[in-house]
Design an enzyme around this catalytic site. Structure first.
Site, PDB file in Angstrom:
ATOM      1  N   CYS A   1      -1.453  24.891 -50.951  1.00 59.31           N
ATOM      2  CA  CYS A   1      -1.289  25.977 -50.000  1.00 59.31           C
ATOM      3  C   CYS A   1      -1.014  27.277 -50.740  1.00 59.31           C
ATOM      4  CB  CYS A   1      -0.129  25.653 -49.055  1.00 59.31           C
ATOM      5  SG  CYS A   1      -0.215  23.992 -48.332  1.00 59.31           S
TER       6      CYS A   1
ATOM      7  N   ASP B   1       4.524  15.156 -48.505  1.00 60.45           N
ATOM      8  CA  ASP B   1       5.187  14.943 -49.788  1.00 60.45           C
ATOM      9  C   ASP B   1       6.217  16.030 -50.061  1.00 60.45           C
ATOM     10  OD1 ASP B   1       2.606  16.402 -49.914  1.00 60.45           O
ATOM     11  OD2 ASP B   1       3.205  16.830 -51.960  1.00 60.45           O
TER      12      ASP B   1
ATOM     13  N   ILE C   1     -21.957  20.788 -62.792  1.00 54.91           N
ATOM     14  CA  ILE C   1     -22.621  22.077 -62.957  1.00 54.91           C
ATOM     15  C   ILE C   1     -23.675  21.945 -64.048  1.00 54.91           C
ATOM     16  CG2 ILE C   1     -22.351  24.492 -63.655  1.00 54.91           C
ATOM     17  CD1 ILE C   1     -19.471  24.371 -62.657  1.00 54.91           C
TER      18      ILE C   1
END
Length: 670
Positions: free
Chosen positions: A2, A104, A300
């Site tokens: 976050c 968590d 990639i």
């Protein structure tokens, strides 16, 4: 995973503006698009906000942060993941704890009052930036994970401490000034930052493995910085007799398997990043062995054969039955996305690998994934970079005869030619302050210290005046803890310096969290588990680099997992092709330079010198400039463009207004 933000006023009666907290969450919406929350301690002058990306406990209302403890004494906001939480949670419940979520993060609210700060910190395993306010003690704690996988910035202005997961979060606060610092500009142009510092005046980072503690006293904020963990290599006299090879191999195998398995824990699907190096191949192999279904692997591919690793990645994916997705990039298209990448990286970048990683995270997100396991950290723990081998053999083998030393010097000059000028200096560079502290100038810093000779001439007169007599090597040396360097083996010293400079300031920022979270993508690096690191520091140097083989113990521990071509392959650093190696990419770079390095743009920003910029381009294009020097100057040009872009984005632009606009567009309101 976050984004967090918050403020603490020196005056507890000064109100916290909820709208500012919401704006600080909105400007980092990319870190947490699934919802937001804020909490204010009205009589304490403290407030937090949080933008949430749901990974564990998908119930948006139940797991919304910031959390407040049942007794209202603690307030918590967390960015990141705390592993092994199920075991810890069960233990806490057996001791009477009552959890309100499946998150968590909530375990911090139960560990802290039971153990206290000092004894809680060793229990936190993972990648995190934590803000915890203790109302009873009236103190704010900002805690960053041990390697700095997750960012956490802070500043103090007008009696208020402001913190957040990104620089733009701090700049969204209307009182935080937005201006370059002369020394910070210097280091942006030469690539290597001073640990704990940024390019901007008054803006700091919580250092990896540190906790910043903020308390109030007589109307002022008292701020102290405490270290709770470090890469503590043993002193030479503490190493003692080496154990049998199998002892080290089995220890690494056991701990790495546990680390990978912990990072597969999520309430959403987990994929893997896969290059052609052994590190990401190992994480993929262990993930595949730990799951019933086929693992999704994202790779990639570059159109320059010298930098493309897709063939080896494909062989690994096929060997473990992974479902591989290859995203192929054209070199010239990378500069099309450089400006966006800099907005998220918030610092200059020397190689467009950061752009490639941003495009990859977007591709992965669009494929329906928001968690990936990665290979970062392996080279740091097990001696994988060419600079480590150079330092080990030039400074650690005093018993070599002149003929043997000459043989090793020939080997070092032949290996990794592709990265001369970037990962390795073309010629040895000595810095007096680093020589004094370390015993030599670590090879990882030499190319950037060498490029610093161009820096003063690139800076505007006013900025140049402020760095008169400034010594970048000394600034870096003074930011390092000599007690963790002195008395160690040269390889230990080289790894420690890299971890404190290149890993935290480069690989984990514009090569990691910042470009992954730009697209709401959580990257989990199992090699940077501190349990694994604490085993790695006790490895004898010969188990890390044995003869011509780097990461020897890791190769042996995972020998049965790796295809033969990977097991035997020499280290190949994952990079994007430098601009000058491709005419189309050079043209794309020049187009950006025409925009951001025009005479008018330079004069408007007041950071660079018009004549100095032109002289550097002339040097790059001179017929007698070597290829290695061109690689080095490519990096400097990227940095020049970068500081101009950063000025446009963070200084010239009204960030508080932009943050309020973002909040309105999202419908986020106090």
């Amino acid at each position: 995973m976050c984004g967090i933000a918050g403020v603490m006023h020196a005056d507890p009666q000064k109100p916290v503006d909820p709208n500012t907290l919401v704006a600080m969450a909105a400007i980092q919406h990319h870190r947490g698009p699934d919802g937001f929350g804020y909490e204010v301690q009205k009589d304490r002058g403290v407030g937090f906000s949080h933008a949430r990306l749901t990974i564990i406990d998908l119930d948006e209302n139940r797991a919304r942060q910031p959390f407040v403890s049942a007794d209202k004494q603690l307030m918590l906001a967390v960015n990141g993941e705390l592993y092994d939480y199920k075991r810890i949670r069960a233990d806490l419940v057996s001791r009477g704890a009552r959890f309100r979520t499946k998150s968590d993060s909530e375990m911090v609210l139960h560990l802290y009052p039971r153990l206290g700060l000092e004894d809680m910190l060793p229990q936190l395993r993972g990648e995190f930036g934590i803000a915890l306010y203790d109302r009873h003690r009236d103190r704010l704690m900002l805690i960053r994970d041990r390697f700095g996988v997750k960012p956490l910035y802070w500043t103090e202005v007008n009696g208020t401490l402001v913190f957040g997961s990104e620089l733009k979060v701090l700049f969204a606060h209307p009182e935080v000034p937005r201006r370059f610092e002369a020394q910070g500009l210097y280091h942006q142009l030469m690539q290597t930052m001073v640990p704990g510092h940024t390019a901007f005046d008054g803006i700091h980072q919580v250092k990896p493995g540190h906790c910043l503690i903020i308390e109030r006293s007589h109307g002022k904020l008292q701020i102290r910085d405490e270290r709770y963990w470090d890469m503590d290599f043993p002193l030479l006299e503490e190493r003692g007799q080496e154990r049998d090879e199998d002892f080290y191999i089995e220890g690494i195998r056991e701990t790495l398997m546990e680390s990978v398995q912990l990072r597969l824990e999520a309430d959403v699907p987990v994929a893997c990043y896969l290059s052609g190096g052994i590190d990401s191949c190992i994480t993929l192999g262990l993930a595949a062995a730990s799951q019933q279904s086929a693992v999704k692997a994202f790779t990639i591919g570059f159109d320059n054969v010298d930098y493309d690793e897709t063939a080896i990645a494909q062989e690994m994916a096929q060997s473990v039955g992974a479902d591989q997705d290859i995203m192929r990039l054209k070199a010239e298209h990378l500069y099309d996305n450089l400006v966006e990448t800099l907005w998220h990286a918030e610092r200059t970048i020397y190689n467009t690998l950061g752009v490639a990683k941003l495009l990859m995270s977007r591709h992965v997100n669009q494929a329906g994934y928001r968690v990936v396991v990665t290979g970062e950290g392996s080279d740091e723990l097990f001696g994988g970079y060419p600079s480590f081998r150079r330092d080990m053999f030039l400074h650690g083998l005093d018993t070599l005869s002149p003929a043997e030393r000459a043989s090793w010097q020939q080997l070092l000059s032949e290996s990794n030619q592709l990265f001369s000028g970037a990962m390795l200096a073309e010629n040895e560079w000595r810095d007096p302050a680093l020589d004094k502290l370390v015993g030599f100038t670590p090879s990882c810093l030499q190319p950037w210290l060498a490029s610093a000779i161009h820096t003063p001439g690139l800076m505007s007169e006013s900025m140049r005046d402020q760095i008169h007599g400034y010594e970048p090597g000394r600034a870096i040396a003074e930011a390092l803890d000599g007690d963790m360097i002195r008395g160690r083996h040269p390889l230990d010293k080289a790894q420690y310096v890299w971890i404190k400079t290149m890993l935290e300031g480069q690989i984990l920022t514009w090569g990691g969290d910042r470009v992954d979270m730009a697209n709401s993508m959580e990257a989990r690096p199992p090699f940077l588990d501190h349990h694994l690191a604490e085993r790695a520091v006790h490895l004898p140097p010969s188990m890390r680099i044995k003869g011509r083989t780097e990461k020897y113990v890791l190769r042996e521990a995972m020998k049965g997992l790796l295809p033969k071509v990977l097991y035997e392959r020499e280290k190949f650093a994952f990079m994007a092709p430098p601009a000058h190696t491709d005419p189309k990419k050079w043209a794309a770079m020049r187009a950006l330079a025409d925009q951001y390095l025009s005479d008018q743009a330079i004069q408007d920003a007041g950071l660079l010198d018009v004549n100095g910029v032109k002289a550097l381009f002339q040097l790059h294009e001179a017929a007698d400039t070597s290829a290695s020097t061109q690689v080095q100057l490519d990096a400097v040009i990227n940095h020049m463009i970068g500081v101009q872009v950063l000025h446009h984005q963070f200084v010239a632009q009204d960030i508080p207004a932009l943050a309020r606009k973002r909040a309105a567009e999202l419908g986020w309101a106090a």
